[in-house]
Design a protein around this motif. Structure first.
Motif, mmCIF file in Angstrom:
data_model
loop_
_atom_site.group_PDB
_atom_site.id
_atom_site.type_symbol
_atom_site.label_atom_id
_atom_site.label_comp_id
_atom_site.label_asym_id
_atom_site.label_seq_id
_atom_site.Cartn_x
_atom_site.Cartn_y
_atom_site.Cartn_z
ATOM 1 N N ASP A 60 45.810 14.956 -34.266
ATOM 2 C CA ASP A 60 44.504 15.206 -32.630
ATOM 3 C C ASP A 60 43.691 16.091 -32.019
ATOM 4 O O ASP A 60 43.531 16.789 -31.364
ATOM 5 N N LYS B 205 37.220 12.667 -26.353
ATOM 6 C CA LYS B 205 37.848 12.921 -26.259
ATOM 7 C C LYS B 205 38.500 12.523 -24.566
ATOM 8 O O LYS B 205 38.370 13.352 -23.562
ATOM 9 N N PRO C 159 45.301 8.322 -30.887
ATOM 10 C CA PRO C 159 44.178 9.045 -30.183
ATOM 11 C C PRO C 159 43.201 8.083 -29.444
ATOM 12 O O PRO C 159 42.846 7.513 -30.237
#
Ligand SMILES: NC(=O)c1ccc[n+]([C@@H]2O[C@H](COP(=O)([O-])OP(=O)(O)OC[C@H]3O[C@@H](n4cnc5c(N)ncnc54)[C@H](OP(=O)(O)O)[C@@H]3O)[C@@H](O)[C@H]2O)c1
Length: 221
Positions: free
Chosen positions: A165, A220, A200
């Motif tokens: 991640d 993200k 993720p």
């Protein structure tokens, strides 16, 4: 990575519609000239470009900038057992502008390290396992002054970043063709997650449609 600082990581790749980043024989020619210009522009904005050992062995890239004026950056290669050829372009090409760092594991023999150091390559050791420990490596690179990294593959290294991640942003070029082949390297290789929920998540932040290519940007979530 609580309690330690890590570089901002941008994963950059060009892939076919079916998600391959090279053909089954390792042909990596996917980008057109406009795309290369964009990638080189992005390179001017980061402190380091990072690739896995197989990308060096298969493609022998210079990881330089052709289209713009710039001050240079680090080239970082992950090679746990110090095996990349000493005449690789990342070793012989323009060390003064793009100094190369090779990341390896802690119990690597000193004689091997010396061979690379004699070519002005900096060696950083991370972890006692079989492969470079990315979680330990990130703060070491940060301390070195590397606050941002453009991760340029290949598929196996991409997986290690995804698994841990560590990706903050993705820039993906989709070339308008399909190459197939189960031996052709995909954008992300490795063992993969069992369930979608484990993976993720990213938020689409931009789409460009140019010359029949699509360029996608994700951040993200
Ligand atoms: N289209 C694109 O944008 C693009 C970009 C880059 C590459 N490519 C293509 O991708 C292909 C290469 O990809 P690849 O998946 O075979 O290899 P890769 O990801 O370039 O390199 C993988 C190697 O890196 C080393 N490594 C060290 N630490 C690692 C870690 N923590 N996690 C994962 N790997 C680590 C490993 O070797 P050791 O165990 O020996 O250290 C591993 O075998 C080439 O064909 C190239 O053309 C395409």
């Amino acid at each position: 990575m609580k309690g330690s600082e890590k570089p901002y990581i941008i994963l950059n790749a060009a892939m076919t519609i079916d998600g391959k980043i090279a053909s089954k024989t390792g042909d990596p020619e996917l980008s057109d000239e406009d795309d290369w210009k964009d990638v080189h522009k992005l390179r001017t904005q980061v402190d380091a470009i990072m690739v896995g050992k197989q990308t060096i062995i298969k493609d022998n890239p210079k990881l330089h900038i052709k289209y713009y004026e710039h001050k240079g950056y680090y080239r970082v290669v992950l090679d746990s057992n110090l095996t990349i050829p000493l005449d690789s372009n990342v070793i012989i090409y323009k060390q003064d502008v793009y100094p190369t760092i090779i990341c390896t594991i802690e119990n690597i023999p000193l004689e091997k390290i010396k061979k690379y150091e004699s070519k002005n390559i900096k060696i950083i050791k991370s972890g006692k396992g079989k492969r470079v420990d990315l979680l330990k490596l990130m703060p070491l690179l940060f301390k070195q002054g590397i606050k941002s990294i453009l991760l340029e593959g290949g598929g196996n290294l991409n997986w290690s970043f995804i698994k841990n991640d560590l990706i903050d942003e993705i820039r993906l070029t989709i070339a308008p063709w399909i190459v197939g082949g189960k031996e052709a390297i995909s954008l992300v290789e490795g063992e993969g997650f069992s369930k979608m929920i484990e993976s993720p998540r990213f938020k689409l932040s931009n789409i460009i449609n140019r010359n029949n290519y699509v360029i996608l940007n994700y951040k993200k979530e």
